[in-house]
Structure formats: structure tokens, C-alpha cells
Design an enzyme around this catalytic site. Sequence first.
Site, short mmCIF file in Angstrom:
data_model
loop_
_atom_site.label_atom_id
_atom_site.label_comp_id
_atom_site.label_asym_id
_atom_site.label_seq_id
_atom_site.Cartn_x
_atom_site.Cartn_y
_atom_site.Cartn_z
N THR A 39 24.29 -58.33 -44.78
CA THR A 39 24.31 -58.18 -43.33
C THR A 39 24.36 -59.53 -42.63
OG1 THR A 39 22.86 -56.26 -43.67
CG2 THR A 39 23.16 -57.00 -41.41
N LYS B 292 24.28 -69.02 -44.68
CA LYS B 292 25.20 -68.25 -43.85
C LYS B 292 26.15 -69.21 -43.17
CE LYS B 292 23.72 -66.72 -39.81
NZ LYS B 292 23.45 -65.93 -38.61
N GLU C 29 19.72 -55.14 -31.02
CA GLU C 29 19.52 -54.30 -32.18
C GLU C 29 18.07 -53.82 -32.19
OE1 GLU C 29 21.95 -55.27 -35.87
OE2 GLU C 29 21.16 -57.21 -35.30
N GLU C 30 17.86 -52.66 -32.84
CA GLU C 30 16.52 -52.10 -32.93
C GLU C 30 15.58 -52.99 -33.75
OE1 GLU C 30 15.56 -51.27 -36.19
OE2 GLU C 30 17.58 -51.85 -36.79
N SER C 31 16.17 -53.91 -34.53
CA SER C 31 15.38 -54.73 -35.45
C SER C 31 14.83 -55.98 -34.76
CB SER C 31 16.25 -55.11 -36.64
OG SER C 31 17.45 -55.72 -36.19
N THR D 30 25.43 -52.31 -37.74
CA THR D 30 24.30 -53.23 -37.82
C THR D 30 24.76 -54.63 -38.22
OG1 THR D 30 22.75 -51.49 -38.34
CG2 THR D 30 22.19 -53.68 -39.14
N ASP E 8 15.63 -66.01 -34.40
CA ASP E 8 16.62 -65.21 -33.66
C ASP E 8 16.07 -63.85 -33.26
OD1 ASP E 8 16.66 -64.22 -36.22
OD2 ASP E 8 18.84 -64.26 -36.47
N ARG E 9 14.95 -63.45 -33.85
CA ARG E 9 14.34 -62.17 -33.44
C ARG E 9 13.19 -62.42 -32.48
NH1 ARG E 9 14.00 -57.99 -38.50
NH2 ARG E 9 16.02 -58.52 -39.39
N SER F 74 15.92 -65.74 -42.83
CA SER F 74 15.44 -65.07 -41.63
C SER F 74 14.02 -64.52 -41.75
CB SER F 74 16.43 -63.97 -41.27
OG SER F 74 16.14 -63.46 -40.02
N HIS F 75 13.90 -63.20 -41.65
CA HIS F 75 12.57 -62.59 -41.62
C HIS F 75 11.99 -62.38 -43.02
CE1 HIS F 75 15.51 -59.52 -42.33
NE2 HIS F 75 14.57 -58.73 -42.79
N LYS G 120 21.72 -63.61 -32.04
CA LYS G 120 20.58 -63.12 -31.28
C LYS G 120 19.63 -64.29 -31.09
CE LYS G 120 18.50 -60.90 -35.40
NZ LYS G 120 19.49 -60.76 -36.46
N ARG H 5 21.52 -63.84 -49.41
CA ARG H 5 20.06 -64.00 -49.52
C ARG H 5 19.62 -63.65 -50.92
NH1 ARG H 5 17.84 -61.66 -43.75
NH2 ARG H 5 19.28 -62.94 -42.55
N ASP I 202 13.82 -67.58 -38.57
CA ASP I 202 14.85 -68.47 -38.02
C ASP I 202 14.97 -68.34 -36.50
OD1 ASP I 202 15.85 -65.88 -38.29
OD2 ASP I 202 17.90 -66.53 -38.62
N ARG J 299 16.50 -47.48 -44.92
CA ARG J 299 16.00 -47.44 -43.56
C ARG J 299 16.35 -46.08 -42.95
NH1 ARG J 299 14.61 -52.64 -43.24
NH2 ARG J 299 16.10 -54.34 -43.52
N ASP K 276 10.88 -64.75 -35.42
CA ASP K 276 10.92 -64.62 -36.89
C ASP K 276 11.22 -65.96 -37.56
OD1 ASP K 276 13.62 -64.83 -36.25
OD2 ASP K 276 14.26 -63.53 -37.89
C1 VG1 Z 1 18.48 -56.41 -40.84
C2 VG1 Z 1 18.47 -55.68 -39.51
C3 VG1 Z 1 19.71 -56.01 -38.71
C4 VG1 Z 1 19.80 -57.53 -38.54
C5 VG1 Z 1 19.75 -58.20 -39.89
C6 VG1 Z 1 19.72 -59.71 -39.79
O1 VG1 Z 1 19.58 -55.99 -41.60
O2 VG1 Z 1 18.37 -54.29 -39.71
O3 VG1 Z 1 19.65 -55.36 -37.48
O4 VG1 Z 1 20.99 -57.88 -37.89
O5 VG1 Z 1 18.57 -57.80 -40.59
O6 VG1 Z 1 18.67 -60.16 -39.01
P1 VG1 Z 1 19.47 -54.91 -42.78
O7 VG1 Z 1 20.84 -54.86 -43.39
O8 VG1 Z 1 18.39 -55.38 -43.70
O9 VG1 Z 1 19.07 -53.65 -42.12
V1 VG1 Z 1 17.88 -61.58 -39.44
O10 VG1 Z 1 16.87 -62.00 -38.16
O11 VG1 Z 1 17.22 -61.14 -40.86
O12 VG1 Z 1 19.17 -62.65 -39.69
CO CO Z 2 16.26 -63.82 -38.15
#
Ligand code: VG1
Ligand code: CO
Length: 543
Positions: free
Chosen positions: A18, A126, A363-365, A344, A281-282, A113-114, A376, A22, A279, A496, A277
Site C-alpha cells: 500500500t 518508498k 482515509e479512515e486510517s 486505500t 503523516d497520520r 510509518s505506523h 497525508k 516494508r 512518519d 481489516r 504516527d
Molecule cells: C494502511 C491504511 C491505509 C494507509 C496505509 C499507509 O494500509 O489502511 O489507509 O494509506 O496504511 O499509511 P493497509 O494496506 O495496511 O490497510 V502509513 O501512515 O502506514 O504510510
Molecule cells: Co504514516
Amino acid sequence: MPTIVIPTSPFDGQRPGTSGLRKKVTVFQQTHYLENFVQALFDVLPDARGKTLVLGGDGRYYNRVAIQTILRMAAAKGYAQVLVGQSGILSTPAVSAVIRRHGASGGIVLSASHNPGGPDGDFGIKYNVANGGPAPEKVTEAVYARTQQIREIHICDSADLPLDTLGNYRIEGMQVSVIDSVADYAAVMRDLFDFDAIRKLLASSFRLRFDAMNAVGGPYAKALIEGELGAPVGTVVNAVPLEDFGGLHPDPNPVNAEDLIAHLFADDAPDMGAASDGDADRNMVVGRKFVVSPSDSLAVLAAHATLVPGYKSGLAGVARSMPTSTAVDRVAKSLGIACFETPTGWKFFGNLLDAGKATLCGEESYGTGSSHVREKDGLWAVLFWLNLIAVTGRSVESLVRGLWATHGRCVYSRHDYEAIPSERADALMRDLRAKLPTLAGTTVAGQSIAMADDFAYTDPVDGSVSRKQGIRIILVDGSRVVFRLSGTGTEGATLRIYLERHEPEPSRQDLPAQEALRPLIFLAETVAQVRAHTGMDQPSVMT
Ligand code: VG1
Ligand code: CO
């Protein structure tokens, strides 16, 4: 320091998900693992002569090692210049801002990221393109294809550079400029928000607590919120990026940011809480004793955007990922603007933003952003909320309740089943897909199903098609259950399940989400046989 050519052979599984590639740190530490991926990227990119690359990461373990390696490979590729954040630090939105402000041809972001960090945690890489946004699928697929054929690594045989001090260095014909990690980003924020109004708010009795979760958001929040906007020192906590995030899981949701939630639910709670988070962005926004769902946050920002200087002339449109709640659709409808539904992942917003079709996305995340960059942006969302609070005089809770009063409440929850053996998760999705054609028009677990499909998206700008982006079951009353597998995990599969139900009736809007969603949870179990497939009685995380 000539370029040397090192023979190598392909690794399996270097397909970006996504948001980039990673893997566990230990996977990246294998000889040539990082180099292979970077070489594959450089092989598919056009000639770099005369071009600028941006480079930085969230400071997690392995960031410094990876940066030195990539600098040497960028010199071998022939870049004229690399802009690298001081100490290797750049948040994801900052990379996007630097690419755009300096006219770079792209950037490399080092982050998972998270996902947790440290020697036993995760690492990631990335590539972002010239608009500042994540590379589209056609690029990431080309990189993946190249990783399977890679035979040579081209790298300059040069010494490590000191990246902790600002300055210019050379590797062969390439200039390396160590830049202030915050300056470009801060300039973008200054152009968008009413800093004077926010300064007044933060000088009043209003109290904010920003939890940077020991991740990269800290320096940005310190510089802007405590520095330029004058919030008392101590407003930003966990503000120093640590290689292992101090053991915190830098995923800003009520489960992982439990300390912030505890502060916001205490008797002497601040007026607003926020977290970002790994990085940055959240974002998570919390009111006093009041949790805000990310989908509602996007809708609130959209509804009041014209109160913020950067958006005062109105929004061209909005966009949300498919599983994100339809709260923003309702706001868009009342504003008379378009609302786009994308798969997503932030990469799908890039074309809409570039084409001027959407101004705000989410996004919901816990991800929200706008056309100011092509990622983001966690701190941006917090400043947006502060600006709204400053000019309306309303609390976080009052702004969200106002949304519900006008448009009803989109009651929402996401259930994650983590670390499922991949074959089990695949079997669940396969069985579910097989059922799809027969579900519409039937009643399952007392719920009347209007439609069921596997979401496919045709990009309205370039016509590219992305299939299998999540299974959705939509009921006659508009309620939805969505199933998809995560593309960011590094251990087995994560399922999910996204649940949404619209509640127009004010007296029922305060029911706890899990209670209000119980019929949908039951429907999900009945249709997908989640327990039998996963062997799990309940989700690992509910947000
Ligand atoms: C998750 C989230 C998605 C987000 C992605 C990257 O992806 O659901 O909404 O864009 O993380 O965010 P997935 O495929 O695990 O559902 V970040 O802040 O981790 O770059
Ligand atoms: Co992130």
C-alpha cells in the site's frame, strides 16, 4: 571514489505494498537487500543527470545506514544533487513539501510509518515522484519487475558523510545538501493557516497536548506549535524521534495512543489532544472526553474549510478511500462539490489533486491531507483543527456534534485481525469472493443486502484501472461492511473489516459504536466465517 559495480542476485518478495516496501529490519539487513531495491528503482527511473533527489526518513533504526548507502548509489546514478534532511530526518509530508518547493524529480522516504521500529521492528522504503506524491502503481510494479532481474549494483566507493550539521558535500559529481528538516514544511503551513488566530488561542486558557509518540513528528510540532505558535513548553510530548520509538507503537489510534486518551479523559483534561504516527503523516484528534473518528474529522474539515485562509475560496472537491465513512460525501453533497471514492492508499489521490478535482482527501486510517502536498499530513490536520477552533470559538466535541446534527452520524469501526497465516486469510477472501454474485437481493443475518462486489477503481484522470481493492457488502439502508487484506504488514496477513452505519436520530447517536454496529458485526461473521477461517475469537484491534 570511482563507481564500482557489485554483482548481485534477486530477492523474492520485493513488491511494494500500500505504501512502499516494508519488511522486518532483519530482512533489510541482509547483504544487498536494500541495494537491490534501490538499484531496481534507479534502473526504471530515467536519466538523473541535472536532477535533484530528496532523501530522508522517520529516524527509525537503520535510517542512518540506509541513507549513506542510498547517497552513494545516487551519485553512481548521476544525480546532480541530493537534498537530505539533517540527521537523515524528514517526515513523509516534509519530503513531499521539499520535492515540490525545490522542483526535485522525486524523493526516497525511509519509513515503515505506523509499524513498530527498532532492531526487531520494521523498516521501509518508498519512492515519491515529481508531484511530491507516492509513485503510482505502474512505477511500483515496474520496480518490482526489475527486482526480479537485478544482477548489478552501481555504487560510489566513498566515505560516509556527516549528516548532523547543515552544509554541502560532494560525492563524485553530485552535491549533497544537508537541509533543515523543518524549514520548507513550516513555510507551507504558514501560507495555509491563520497563525495569529492560533497564537491567540494557544495564549488563552485553551490547552493542547500533542503526543509525537517518540517519532518524527516531534521536531515539526515543537518548531511550529511551541516555537512559532507559542504554546507552552511541554505541550508537545514524546517529541524526540527515537530509533525504536521508545518502545511505543507509533500508530495514533485510541488503542496505541492510550496515554493521550487517558490524559484527555482525566478530570483536568486539556481541551484538545493530538498524536501523529512514525512518519507524521497520520493524525488523531481527541476532544476533552471525546474521541473523534478520522472519517468525521475529514468531514468537519471539509464542512468548515472556507474559514481557513488557505481554503477560503472553497474546495474543488473531496476524496476518500473506499472504506472511509460516507460522512464527507454528505458534506460534499450539501456544498455542491464532487466526492471521489478511491482505493486505500494515498497514491490514488495524486491524480485527483494534480488535476484540481479534489482539494481535501482522507482515509479512515487516521490520514487526512490536501492539495498543499501530495501526502497525508498529520500536523497539518492538527493546525487545521486549531485554526477552526480559534475562529469559531467552538470545542472539538461541538464541531463534531454539529456535523452529526446536520448530516446524521456515520457510526464507524474497523476491526483488525492481525498476523493470520496468509493461506487462511487468502482462503477467507476467496470464499467470500465466490459468494459475491449470489448475495445481492438476499437477507443474511436479518440484513437485506442491496449489493456486493469487489471494489474496482478507474482513475478519472488517466483511466488506469485497479481491481480487487476490497470486498464490500452494502445493505438496503446504506450500511456497509468492507473486507480487505492489509498491504503494510510484515507478519502473515492482517484482515481489516470496516463497518459503517448511518444514524440520523440524535437520541441514538451516543450509543457506543460497537453496540450500534452489532448487527453488522454479526453479518460480517455470518458471511465471511471469520472465526472459523482465522481461528480467532475476536479482533486484535478495534478502532
Ligand atoms: C494502511 C491504511 C491505509 C494507509 C496505509 C499507509 O494500509 O489502511 O489507509 O494509506 O496504511 O499509511 P493497509 O494496506 O495496511 O490497510 V502509513 O501512515 O502506514 O504510510
Ligand atoms: Co504514516
